[in-house]
Design a protein around this motif. Structure first.
Motif, PDB file in Angstrom:
ATOM      1  N   GLY A   1       3.451  12.276  -8.375  1.00  0.00           N
ATOM      2  CA  GLY A   1       4.155  11.373  -9.294  1.00  0.00           C
ATOM      3  C   GLY A   1       4.198   9.951  -8.771  1.00  0.00           C
ATOM      4  N   ALA A   2       4.366   9.846  -7.457  1.00  0.00           N
ATOM      5  CA  ALA A   2       4.464   8.500  -6.849  1.00  0.00           C
ATOM      6  C   ALA A   2       3.152   7.739  -6.983  1.00  0.00           C
ATOM      7  CB  ALA A   2       4.857   8.643  -5.383  1.00  0.00           C
ATOM      8  N   PHE A   3       2.028   8.469  -6.999  1.00  0.00           N
ATOM      9  CA  PHE A   3       0.727   7.798  -7.151  1.00  0.00           C
ATOM     10  C   PHE A   3       0.567   7.257  -8.572  1.00  0.00           C
ATOM     11  CE2 PHE A   3      -2.502   9.233  -3.661  1.00  0.00           C
ATOM     12  CZ  PHE A   3      -1.721   8.584  -2.710  1.00  0.00           C
ATOM     13  N   THR A   4       1.123   7.981  -9.526  1.00  0.00           N
ATOM     14  CA  THR A   4       1.064   7.502 -10.913  1.00  0.00           C
ATOM     15  C   THR A   4       1.781   6.162 -10.995  1.00  0.00           C
ATOM     16  OG1 THR A   4       1.200   9.801 -11.579  1.00  0.00           O
ATOM     17  CG2 THR A   4       1.568   8.159 -13.301  1.00  0.00           C
ATOM     18  N   MET A   5       2.912   6.079 -10.269  1.00  0.00           N
ATOM     19  CA  MET A   5       3.684   4.834 -10.255  1.00  0.00           C
ATOM     20  C   MET A   5       2.891   3.721  -9.561  1.00  0.00           C
ATOM     21  SD  MET A   5       7.579   4.806  -9.229  1.00  0.00           S
ATOM     22  CE  MET A   5       7.519   6.478  -9.840  1.00  0.00           C
ATOM     23  N   ALA A   6       2.231   4.079  -8.479  1.00  0.00           N
ATOM     24  CA  ALA A   6       1.420   3.089  -7.739  1.00  0.00           C
ATOM     25  C   ALA A   6       0.396   2.465  -8.682  1.00  0.00           C
ATOM     26  CB  ALA A   6       0.719   3.763  -6.563  1.00  0.00           C
ATOM     27  N   SER A   7      -0.226   3.301  -9.513  1.00  0.00           N
ATOM     28  CA  SER A   7      -1.255   2.793 -10.453  1.00  0.00           C
ATOM     29  C   SER A   7      -0.609   1.846 -11.463  1.00  0.00           C
ATOM     30  CB  SER A   7      -1.921   3.944 -11.195  1.00  0.00           C
ATOM     31  OG  SER A   7      -2.277   4.947 -10.278  1.00  0.00           O
TER      32      SER A   7
ATOM     33  N   VAL B   1       0.839  -1.201   0.000  1.00  0.00           N
ATOM     34  CA  VAL B   1       0.000   0.000   0.000  1.00  0.00           C
ATOM     35  C   VAL B   1       0.873   1.250   0.000  1.00  0.00           C
ATOM     36  CG1 VAL B   1      -0.187  -0.016   2.536  1.00  0.00           C
ATOM     37  CG2 VAL B   1      -1.981   1.121   1.157  1.00  0.00           C
ATOM     38  N   ILE B   2       0.347   2.300  -0.624  1.00  0.00           N
ATOM     39  CA  ILE B   2       1.070   3.580  -0.681  1.00  0.00           C
ATOM     40  C   ILE B   2       0.160   4.684  -0.154  1.00  0.00           C
ATOM     41  CG2 ILE B   2       2.129   5.273  -2.247  1.00  0.00           C
ATOM     42  CD1 ILE B   2       2.916   2.836  -4.007  1.00  0.00           C
TER      43      ILE B   2
ATOM     44  N   TYR C   1       1.811  -0.055 -11.013  1.00  0.00           N
ATOM     45  CA  TYR C   1       2.092  -1.343 -10.357  1.00  0.00           C
ATOM     46  C   TYR C   1       0.849  -1.923  -9.685  1.00  0.00           C
ATOM     47  CZ  TYR C   1       7.168  -0.979 -10.997  1.00  0.00           C
ATOM     48  OH  TYR C   1       8.436  -0.909 -11.526  1.00  0.00           O
ATOM     49  N   GLN C   2      -0.318  -1.338  -9.949  1.00  0.00           N
ATOM     50  CA  GLN C   2      -1.594  -1.769  -9.334  1.00  0.00           C
ATOM     51  C   GLN C   2      -1.490  -1.875  -7.802  1.00  0.00           C
ATOM     52  OE1 GLN C   2      -0.705  -4.277 -12.109  1.00  0.00           O
ATOM     53  NE2 GLN C   2      -1.538  -2.637 -13.392  1.00  0.00           N
ATOM     54  N   ILE C   3      -0.812  -0.915  -7.191  1.00  0.00           N
ATOM     55  CA  ILE C   3      -0.703  -0.923  -5.721  1.00  0.00           C
ATOM     56  C   ILE C   3      -1.755   0.033  -5.156  1.00  0.00           C
ATOM     57  CG2 ILE C   3       0.811  -0.479  -3.750  1.00  0.00           C
ATOM     58  CD1 ILE C   3       3.194  -0.870  -5.711  1.00  0.00           C
ATOM     59  N   PRO C   4      -2.575  -0.419  -4.185  1.00  0.00           N
ATOM     60  CA  PRO C   4      -3.586   0.470  -3.597  1.00  0.00           C
ATOM     61  C   PRO C   4      -2.944   1.734  -3.020  1.00  0.00           C
ATOM     62  CG  PRO C   4      -3.815  -1.779  -2.756  1.00  0.00           C
ATOM     63  CD  PRO C   4      -2.555  -1.752  -3.556  1.00  0.00           C
ATOM     64  N   LYS C   5      -3.611   2.881  -3.229  1.00  0.00           N
ATOM     65  CA  LYS C   5      -3.029   4.149  -2.732  1.00  0.00           C
ATOM     66  C   LYS C   5      -4.133   4.963  -2.063  1.00  0.00           C
ATOM     67  CE  LYS C   5      -3.436   6.303  -7.310  1.00  0.00           C
ATOM     68  NZ  LYS C   5      -4.507   5.421  -7.754  1.00  0.00           N
ATOM     69  N   TYR C   6      -3.735   5.652  -1.020  1.00  0.00           N
ATOM     70  CA  TYR C   6      -4.691   6.465  -0.250  1.00  0.00           C
ATOM     71  C   TYR C   6      -4.089   7.817   0.072  1.00  0.00           C
ATOM     72  CZ  TYR C   6      -6.805   1.868   0.651  1.00  0.00           C
ATOM     73  OH  TYR C   6      -7.360   0.624   0.511  1.00  0.00           O
ATOM     74  N   SER C   7      -4.922   8.855   0.017  1.00  0.00           N
ATOM     75  CA  SER C   7      -4.512  10.197   0.452  1.00  0.00           C
ATOM     76  C   SER C   7      -5.020  10.387   1.873  1.00  0.00           C
ATOM     77  CB  SER C   7      -5.124  11.248  -0.481  1.00  0.00           C
ATOM     78  OG  SER C   7      -4.676  11.009  -1.804  1.00  0.00           O
ATOM     79  N   ILE C   8      -4.129  10.918   2.719  1.00  0.00           N
ATOM     80  CA  ILE C   8      -4.447  11.043   4.145  1.00  0.00           C
ATOM     81  C   ILE C   8      -4.645  12.510   4.496  1.00  0.00           C
ATOM     82  CG2 ILE C   8      -3.762  10.400   6.482  1.00  0.00           C
ATOM     83  CD1 ILE C   8      -1.387   8.873   5.235  1.00  0.00           C
ATOM     84  N   SER C   9      -5.649  12.756   5.345  1.00  0.00           N
ATOM     85  CA  SER C   9      -5.790  14.116   5.882  1.00  0.00           C
ATOM     86  C   SER C   9      -6.179  14.021   7.354  1.00  0.00           C
ATOM     87  CB  SER C   9      -6.863  14.880   5.121  1.00  0.00           C
ATOM     88  OG  SER C   9      -7.143  16.086   5.809  1.00  0.00           O
ATOM     89  N   ALA C  10      -5.548  14.862   8.168  1.00  0.00           N
ATOM     90  CA  ALA C  10      -5.865  14.860   9.611  1.00  0.00           C
ATOM     91  C   ALA C  10      -7.268  15.439   9.835  1.00  0.00           C
ATOM     92  CB  ALA C  10      -4.827  15.685  10.363  1.00  0.00           C
ATOM     93  N   VAL C  11      -7.729  16.250   8.853  1.00  0.00           N
ATOM     94  CA  VAL C  11      -9.104  16.772   8.979  1.00  0.00           C
ATOM     95  C   VAL C  11      -9.972  16.149   7.880  1.00  0.00           C
ATOM     96  CG1 VAL C  11      -8.430  18.963  10.033  1.00  0.00           C
ATOM     97  CG2 VAL C  11      -8.490  18.772   7.561  1.00  0.00           C
ATOM     98  N   GLU C  12     -11.215  15.954   8.182  1.00  0.00           N
ATOM     99  CA  GLU C  12     -12.195  15.346   7.244  1.00  0.00           C
ATOM    100  C   GLU C  12     -12.143  16.094   5.902  1.00  0.00           C
ATOM    101  OE1 GLU C  12     -14.408  12.977   8.553  1.00  0.00           O
ATOM    102  OE2 GLU C  12     -15.625  12.688   6.779  1.00  0.00           O
ATOM    103  N   LYS C  13     -11.856  15.378   4.799  1.00  0.00           N
ATOM    104  CA  LYS C  13     -11.809  16.011   3.474  1.00  0.00           C
ATOM    105  C   LYS C  13     -12.229  14.974   2.432  1.00  0.00           C
ATOM    106  CE  LYS C  13      -7.602  18.145   3.053  1.00  0.00           C
ATOM    107  NZ  LYS C  13      -6.417  18.833   2.500  1.00  0.00           N
ATOM    108  N   ASN C  14     -12.952  15.417   1.450  1.00  0.00           N
ATOM    109  CA  ASN C  14     -13.389  14.513   0.378  1.00  0.00           C
ATOM    110  C   ASN C  14     -12.194  13.866  -0.319  1.00  0.00           C
ATOM    111  OD1 ASN C  14     -15.976  13.988   0.114  1.00  0.00           O
ATOM    112  ND2 ASN C  14     -16.485  15.683  -1.290  1.00  0.00           N
ATOM    113  N   GLY C  15     -12.253  12.526  -0.463  1.00  0.00           N
ATOM    114  CA  GLY C  15     -11.189  11.841  -1.210  1.00  0.00           C
ATOM    115  C   GLY C  15      -9.993  11.494  -0.354  1.00  0.00           C
ATOM    116  N   TYR C  16     -10.064  11.862   0.957  1.00  0.00           N
ATOM    117  CA  TYR C  16      -8.954  11.567   1.883  1.00  0.00           C
ATOM    118  C   TYR C  16      -9.446  10.618   2.973  1.00  0.00           C
ATOM    119  CZ  TYR C  16      -6.438  15.626  -0.045  1.00  0.00           C
ATOM    120  OH  TYR C  16      -5.785  16.512  -0.869  1.00  0.00           O
ATOM    121  N   ILE C  17      -8.498   9.843   3.543  1.00  0.00           N
ATOM    122  CA  ILE C  17      -8.846   8.997   4.687  1.00  0.00           C
ATOM    123  C   ILE C  17      -8.173   9.561   5.942  1.00  0.00           C
ATOM    124  CG2 ILE C  17      -9.089   6.942   3.229  1.00  0.00           C
ATOM    125  CD1 ILE C  17      -6.409   5.938   4.431  1.00  0.00           C
TER     126      ILE C  17
END
Ligand code: GRF
Length: 203
Positions: free
Chosen positions: A40-46, A31-32, A48-64
């Motif tokens: 750029g690193a997320f493009t690479m993750a795709s 996981v990334i 290699y078909q590696i799951p990727k997540y964006s993190i946010s300390a505050v509630e935000k659309n598209g983030y965990i």
């Protein structure tokens, strides 16, 4: 050995991990994570078909949230967290769950040119302006503050003839791509020993 890789940028260190044949026999990047919604690193993750997540300390659309990060880390049975250009602090709760199981690559010879704000060209400019004749890269364990965890491995390069910080960045990045996979491989082979307050890498 299962890896989670945290990124924020172009992903050249992630690429160095994914493209290392020897290493790919010992580890799997499961996981990334990034603080960015895309990089750029997320493009690479795709690629290699590696799951990727964006993190946010505050509630935000598209983030965990980091709580969700924690459950993903346990769900995927992550053994080692690698910070490869990740620019934020890792929350204390994850640090305590992963004692001596989170490593970071820093583009300088720590403890020099490290700490808050010391990333990317800031590091190389400070090094150039200091008049240092060598620079290099450091792989270290991650603790609760920037770039202060125990040093695992370093490699230096001559910079006495450089014409500017950009040349330092180039030479150091080359070393990063060599020593990060090297240290991950040594961890996979359980070749890190703690003697007094130092870390010894066995052959
Ligand atoms: C590298 O210089 C690394 O040392 C620092 O951030 C940069 C990340 O570069 N922590 P990349 O995204 O791996 O190309």
């Amino acid at each position: 050995m299962n890896l989670a890789v945290f990124v924020s940028g172009r992903g050249s260190n992630l690429k160095a991990i994914l493209e290392n044949e020897e290493l790919s026999k010992k580890i799997t990047v499961k996981v990334i994570f990034s603080d960015k919604i895309d990089c750029g690193a997320f493009t690479m993750a795709s690629q290699y078909q590696i799951p990727k997540y964006s993190i946010s300390a505050v509630e935000k659309n598209g983030y965990i949230s980091f709580a969700q990060v924690k459950s993903i880390l346990s769900e995927k049975k992550i053994d080692l967290i690698v910070l490869a250009g990740y620019l934020k602090l890792i929350p204390a709760e994850i640090i305590s769950d992963f004692q001596n199981k989170i490593i970071n690559i820093h583009p300088a010879l720590l403890p020099l040119f490290g700490g808050k704000g010391m990333y990317g060209m800031n590091v190389h400019k400070a090094c150039y302006d200091s008049g240092m004749k060598v620079s290099g890269a450091t792989v270290h364990f991650v603790d609760n503050t920037f770039d202060t965890g125990k040093i695992i491995f370093q490699k230096c390069t001559d910079i006495s003839n450089v014409d500017g910080p950009e040349e330092i960045a180039k030479r150091v990045l080359h070393i990063e791509h060599e020593i990060l996979p090297f240290v991950i491989s040594k961890i996979a082979d359980q070749k890190l020993k703690f003697e007094d307050d130092r870390i010894i890498i066995q052959n």
